[in-house]
Design an enzyme around this catalytic site. Structure first.
Site, PDB file in Angstrom:
ATOM      1  CG  ASP A  46      -1.781   1.239   1.311  1.00 12.28           C
ATOM      2  OD1 ASP A  46      -2.944   1.140   0.885  1.00 12.28           O
ATOM      3  OD2 ASP A  46      -1.309   2.295   1.780  1.00 12.28           O
ATOM      4  CE1 TYR A  51       0.770   8.020   2.453  1.00  6.30           C
ATOM      5  CE2 TYR A  51       1.228   5.758   1.814  1.00  6.30           C
ATOM      6  CZ  TYR A  51       0.438   6.672   2.478  1.00  6.30           C
ATOM      7  OH  TYR A  51      -0.670   6.241   3.140  1.00  6.30           O
ATOM      8  CE  LYS A  76      -3.762   4.842   0.853  1.00  3.81           C
ATOM      9  NZ  LYS A  76      -2.328   4.483   0.815  1.00  3.81           N
ATOM     10  CG  HIS A 106      -4.600   9.781   0.524  1.00  2.00           C
ATOM     11  ND1 HIS A 106      -3.253   9.801   0.245  1.00  2.00           N
ATOM     12  CD2 HIS A 106      -4.695   9.289   1.783  1.00  2.00           C
ATOM     13  CE1 HIS A 106      -2.568   9.341   1.279  1.00  2.00           C
ATOM     14  NE2 HIS A 106      -3.427   9.041   2.234  1.00  2.00           N
ATOM     15  CG  LEU A 188       0.289  -2.192  15.064  1.00  2.00           C
ATOM     16  CD1 LEU A 188       1.759  -2.576  14.876  1.00  2.00           C
ATOM     17  CD2 LEU A 188      -0.447  -3.252  15.867  1.00  2.00           C
ATOM     18  CB  ILE A 226      -1.656  -1.627   5.359  1.00  2.00           C
ATOM     19  CG1 ILE A 226      -2.550  -0.449   5.801  1.00  2.00           C
ATOM     20  CG2 ILE A 226      -2.259  -2.333   4.158  1.00  2.00           C
ATOM     21  CD1 ILE A 226      -2.633   0.675   4.778  1.00  2.00           C
ATOM     22  CE  LYS A 228       6.198   3.347   9.164  1.00  2.00           C
ATOM     23  NZ  LYS A 228       6.437   4.773   9.418  1.00  2.00           N
ATOM     24  CB  SER A 229       8.090  -2.387  10.486  1.00  2.00           C
ATOM     25  OG  SER A 229       9.359  -2.422  11.129  1.00  2.00           O
ATOM     26  CB  VAL A 230      12.085   0.590   7.836  1.00  2.00           C
ATOM     27  CG1 VAL A 230      11.131   1.515   7.087  1.00  2.00           C
ATOM     28  CG2 VAL A 230      12.518   1.220   9.145  1.00  2.00           C
ATOM     29  NE  ARG A 234       9.247  -4.003  15.885  1.00  2.00           N
ATOM     30  CZ  ARG A 234      10.001  -3.115  16.515  1.00  2.00           C
ATOM     31  NH1 ARG A 234       9.990  -1.846  16.130  1.00  2.00           N
ATOM     32  NH2 ARG A 234      10.779  -3.472  17.520  1.00  2.00           N
ATOM     33  CG  ASN A 238       4.277  -6.112  12.309  1.00  2.00           C
ATOM     34  OD1 ASN A 238       4.201  -6.391  13.501  1.00  2.00           O
ATOM     35  ND2 ASN A 238       4.713  -4.933  11.884  1.00  2.00           N
TER      36      ASN A 238
END
Length: 273
Positions: A46, A51, A76, A106, A188, A226, A228-230, A234, A238
């Protein structure tokens, strides 16, 4: 890891119930993050024009070697492009290197009142077969009612901020009435609910992380998420949500955490261009 379940949109398209979000990930870091997600097993990504990382998403997909029909990509339409959705769509396609599966408005930006015209542009894309499904993001029931009253395509998805502290019950009810899938962004609460005693107690009993417990709460109630982490560990964590189940008591305990704890803008007020 179990196969990711799907939800069936109103038009019959299957959408993975767990996707990978890239909000606030710089474009230079997006390719690595999405690559890690794809390696971990995610097949839904997503992104959004605003972004600024659609190109990074596209690079990761291209270099993954994963067949296009195994992936589900969402982007979006940004607020400033409500009057030119077709042009904005083509820019996103150029950056991604592909036509997305799902295209969303959006924000409704009700102050400028252009989302109805934007929706009609999305309907053109859908009728032409450019996208498999169209939907909205951050729409309240009154915004949904207005575009549904046009008598055309009903949004397939409504992506909204939704987590234990902000459960958007009226929005979820409106979505359900119209056969719209509810998708949770910030599932989260940007970490704000991870230390809640009700959640940590469930996590301790099940031998799971608080994040996994919250994401499982979403899934068992039928929502798309959806996270998110980098961080690769993790990112994988998830997605590891299918070897356990919450009890009805667990679900009720998390439901009781509602406190109107919004972390992002309110859709009735947000009008940024």
């Amino acid at each position: 890891m179990s196969t990711i379940p799907t939800v069936t949109l109103a038009n019959g398209v299957a959408m993975p119930q767990v996707g990978f979000g890239v909000f606030q990930v710089p474009d230079d870091d997006t390719e690595a993050a999405v690559s890690a997600a794809l390696e971990a097993g995610y097949r839904s990504i997503d992104t959004a024009a605003v972004y600024g990382n659609e190109r990074g998403v596209g690079r990761a997909i291209e270099r993954s070697g994963i067949a296009r029909d195994e992936l589900f990509v969402t982007t979006k339409l940004w607020n400033s492009d409500h009057e030119r959705p077709l042009e904005a769509y083509e820019r996103s396609v150029e950056l991604l290197g592909l036509d997305p599966d799902l295209y969303l408005i959006h924000w409704p930006t009700p102050g400028r009142d252009l989302y109805v015209a934007a929706w009609q542009g999305l309907e053109e894309l859908y009728a032409a077969g450019r996208v498999r499904a169209i939907g909205v993001s951050n729409f309240l029931p009154e915004h949904l009612d207005r575009i549904i009253a046009l008598g055309g395509t009903v949004p397939a998805v409504n992506q909204v901020e939704l987590h234990p502290a902000l459960q958007q019950r009226s929005v979820q009810a409106a979505d359900a009435r119209h056969g719209i899938v509810t998708e949770a962004w910030s599932p989260l609460a940007q970490g704000a609910v991870l230390a809640d005693p009700a959640i940590t107690a469930i996590a301790s009993r099940l031998g799971r992380t608080p994040a996994q417990v919250i994401l499982r709460w979403h899934l068992q109630q039928g929502r798309v998420v959806i996270p998110k982490s980098v961080t690769p560990s993790r990112i994988a964590e998830n997605l590891d949500l299918f070897g356990f189940e919450l009890t009805d008591a667990d679900l009720g305990a998390i439901d009781a955490l509602e406190r109107d704890g919004r972390t992002g803008p309110h859709p009735a007020e947000f009008d940024a261009a």
